[in-house]
Design a protein around this motif. Sequence first.
Motif, PDB file in Angstrom:
ATOM      1  N   ILE A   1      28.865  39.477  28.314  1.00 28.05           N
ATOM      2  CA  ILE A   1      30.268  39.109  28.150  1.00 28.05           C
ATOM      3  C   ILE A   1      31.123  39.851  29.188  1.00 28.05           C
ATOM      4  CG2 ILE A   1      32.222  39.198  26.547  1.00 28.05           C
ATOM      5  CD1 ILE A   1      30.419  37.287  25.346  1.00 28.05           C
ATOM      6  N   LEU A   2      30.785  41.113  29.390  1.00 27.17           N
ATOM      7  CA  LEU A   2      31.538  41.901  30.375  1.00 27.17           C
ATOM      8  C   LEU A   2      31.429  41.271  31.760  1.00 27.17           C
ATOM      9  CD1 LEU A   2      33.190  44.356  31.215  1.00 27.17           C
ATOM     10  CD2 LEU A   2      31.029  45.619  31.441  1.00 27.17           C
ATOM     11  N   GLU A   3      30.206  40.892  32.153  1.00 28.65           N
ATOM     12  CA  GLU A   3      30.017  40.267  33.465  1.00 28.65           C
ATOM     13  C   GLU A   3      30.799  38.967  33.567  1.00 28.65           C
ATOM     14  OE1 GLU A   3      25.875  39.799  34.405  1.00 28.65           O
ATOM     15  OE2 GLU A   3      25.443  41.876  33.864  1.00 28.65           O
ATOM     16  N   LEU A   4      30.813  38.193  32.503  1.00 27.25           N
ATOM     17  CA  LEU A   4      31.560  36.934  32.490  1.00 27.25           C
ATOM     18  C   LEU A   4      33.053  37.197  32.663  1.00 27.25           C
ATOM     19  CD1 LEU A   4      31.644  33.868  32.072  1.00 27.25           C
ATOM     20  CD2 LEU A   4      31.760  34.314  29.616  1.00 27.25           C
ATOM     21  N   ALA A   5      33.579  38.187  31.948  1.00 30.69           N
ATOM     22  CA  ALA A   5      35.005  38.522  32.070  1.00 30.69           C
ATOM     23  C   ALA A   5      35.322  38.963  33.497  1.00 30.69           C
ATOM     24  CB  ALA A   5      35.362  39.619  31.071  1.00 30.69           C
ATOM     25  N   GLU A   6      34.451  39.783  34.071  1.00 26.89           N
ATOM     26  CA  GLU A   6      34.690  40.249  35.446  1.00 26.89           C
ATOM     27  C   GLU A   6      34.654  39.094  36.439  1.00 26.89           C
ATOM     28  OE1 GLU A   6      32.950  44.793  34.978  1.00 26.89           O
ATOM     29  OE2 GLU A   6      31.611  43.185  35.638  1.00 26.89           O
ATOM     30  N   LYS A   7      33.715  38.182  36.264  1.00 29.48           N
ATOM     31  CA  LYS A   7      33.647  37.016  37.164  1.00 29.48           C
ATOM     32  C   LYS A   7      34.892  36.151  37.037  1.00 29.48           C
ATOM     33  CE  LYS A   7      28.632  36.599  37.452  1.00 29.48           C
ATOM     34  NZ  LYS A   7      27.454  35.776  37.132  1.00 29.48           N
ATOM     35  N   LEU A   8      35.360  35.929  35.811  1.00 24.38           N
ATOM     36  CA  LEU A   8      36.566  35.114  35.613  1.00 24.38           C
ATOM     37  C   LEU A   8      37.780  35.765  36.268  1.00 24.38           C
ATOM     38  CD1 LEU A   8      36.074  33.939  31.923  1.00 24.38           C
ATOM     39  CD2 LEU A   8      36.076  32.511  33.965  1.00 24.38           C
ATOM     40  N   ILE A   9      37.870  37.076  36.164  1.00 19.67           N
ATOM     41  CA  ILE A   9      38.994  37.785  36.800  1.00 19.67           C
ATOM     42  C   ILE A   9      38.907  37.644  38.319  1.00 19.67           C
ATOM     43  CG2 ILE A   9      40.013  40.069  37.200  1.00 19.67           C
ATOM     44  CD1 ILE A   9      39.135  40.728  34.260  1.00 19.67           C
ATOM     45  N   ARG A  10      37.712  37.807  38.877  1.00 14.71           N
ATOM     46  CA  ARG A  10      37.536  37.666  40.328  1.00 14.71           C
ATOM     47  C   ARG A  10      37.839  36.242  40.793  1.00 14.71           C
ATOM     48  NH1 ARG A  10      32.894  41.018  39.345  1.00 14.71           N
ATOM     49  NH2 ARG A  10      33.392  43.137  40.006  1.00 14.71           N
ATOM     50  N   LEU A  11      37.408  35.245  39.996  1.00 17.79           N
ATOM     51  CA  LEU A  11      37.697  33.856  40.344  1.00 17.79           C
ATOM     52  C   LEU A  11      39.196  33.572  40.344  1.00 17.79           C
ATOM     53  CD1 LEU A  11      34.853  31.989  38.419  1.00 17.79           C
ATOM     54  CD2 LEU A  11      35.162  32.099  40.896  1.00 17.79           C
ATOM     55  N   SER A  12      39.938  34.374  39.610  1.00 18.90           N
ATOM     56  CA  SER A  12      41.398  34.228  39.582  1.00 18.90           C
ATOM     57  C   SER A  12      42.056  34.966  40.737  1.00 18.90           C
ATOM     58  CB  SER A  12      41.957  34.755  38.260  1.00 18.90           C
ATOM     59  OG  SER A  12      41.435  34.017  37.188  1.00 18.90           O
ATOM     60  N   GLY A  13      41.241  35.586  41.602  1.00 15.87           N
ATOM     61  CA  GLY A  13      41.779  36.282  42.762  1.00 15.87           C
ATOM     62  C   GLY A  13      42.225  37.701  42.470  1.00 15.87           C
ATOM     63  N   LEU A  14      41.792  38.251  41.349  1.00 17.75           N
ATOM     64  CA  LEU A  14      42.186  39.610  40.970  1.00 17.75           C
ATOM     65  C   LEU A  14      40.956  40.502  40.902  1.00 17.75           C
ATOM     66  CD1 LEU A  14      44.654  38.578  38.141  1.00 17.75           C
ATOM     67  CD2 LEU A  14      45.247  39.256  40.468  1.00 17.75           C
ATOM     68  N   GLU A  15      41.204  41.786  40.759  1.00 17.01           N
ATOM     69  CA  GLU A  15      40.117  42.764  40.686  1.00 17.01           C
ATOM     70  C   GLU A  15      40.027  43.313  39.260  1.00 17.01           C
ATOM     71  OE1 GLU A  15      36.919  44.765  41.976  1.00 17.01           O
ATOM     72  OE2 GLU A  15      38.080  43.351  43.179  1.00 17.01           O
ATOM     73  N   PRO A  16      38.842  43.158  38.641  1.00 13.92           N
ATOM     74  CA  PRO A  16      38.689  43.694  37.291  1.00 13.92           C
ATOM     75  C   PRO A  16      38.855  45.215  37.274  1.00 13.92           C
ATOM     76  CG  PRO A  16      36.671  42.555  38.011  1.00 13.92           C
ATOM     77  CD  PRO A  16      37.639  42.524  39.131  1.00 13.92           C
ATOM     78  N   HIS A  17      39.402  45.722  36.197  1.00 15.61           N
ATOM     79  CA  HIS A  17      39.614  47.156  35.951  1.00 15.61           C
ATOM     80  C   HIS A  17      40.692  47.756  36.858  1.00 15.61           C
ATOM     81  CE1 HIS A  17      36.012  46.891  33.491  1.00 15.61           C
ATOM     82  NE2 HIS A  17      35.341  46.432  34.543  1.00 15.61           N
ATOM     83  N   ARG A  18      41.199  46.981  37.806  1.00 14.57           N
ATOM     84  CA  ARG A  18      42.308  47.445  38.624  1.00 14.57           C
ATOM     85  C   ARG A  18      43.535  46.597  38.322  1.00 14.57           C
ATOM     86  NH1 ARG A  18      42.229  46.334  44.750  1.00 14.57           N
ATOM     87  NH2 ARG A  18      43.290  44.515  43.964  1.00 14.57           N
ATOM     88  N   ASP A  19      43.408  45.273  38.532  1.00 13.28           N
ATOM     89  CA  ASP A  19      44.526  44.371  38.249  1.00 13.28           C
ATOM     90  C   ASP A  19      44.593  44.014  36.761  1.00 13.28           C
ATOM     91  OD1 ASP A  19      45.226  44.212  40.978  1.00 13.28           O
ATOM     92  OD2 ASP A  19      43.671  42.706  41.299  1.00 13.28           O
ATOM     93  N   ILE A  20      43.439  43.890  36.169  1.00 13.31           N
ATOM     94  CA  ILE A  20      43.372  43.538  34.745  1.00 13.31           C
ATOM     95  C   ILE A  20      42.356  44.441  34.075  1.00 13.31           C
ATOM     96  CG2 ILE A  20      42.689  41.761  33.081  1.00 13.31           C
ATOM     97  CD1 ILE A  20      43.703  39.658  34.945  1.00 13.31           C
TER      98      ILE A  20
END
Length: 98
Positions: A1-20
């Motif tokens: 689930i964590l990997e999926l959330a990180e991929k979705l954030i990256r696909l949105s053009g953002l950086e996980p744990h930094r932007d979101i």
Amino acid sequence: ILELAEKLIRLSGLEPHRDIEIEFTGLRPGEKMFEELLVDYSKTVKTNNNKIFIEPNCIEEEEIILNEIQEIRHALYNGNNGTAVRLVKEYIKTYSEC
């Protein structure tokens, strides 16, 4: 689930744990950790993977199920909702009303 959330954030053009930030909330009330399938394991065939089973195709059961679906469909088509619900309860042994 964590990997999926990180991929979705990256696909949105953002950086996980930094932007979101990703927050771990745990299970919600009524949420299950594991899902169990309603399977009759006495009819299944084990595969190489001990978590995967195959239920043999049974033509007779398929015909029975199709007939049951047709009966429910016919009841609904004729506006007999009570009959349709009764048939669903009869045919689906695990059915329960909320």
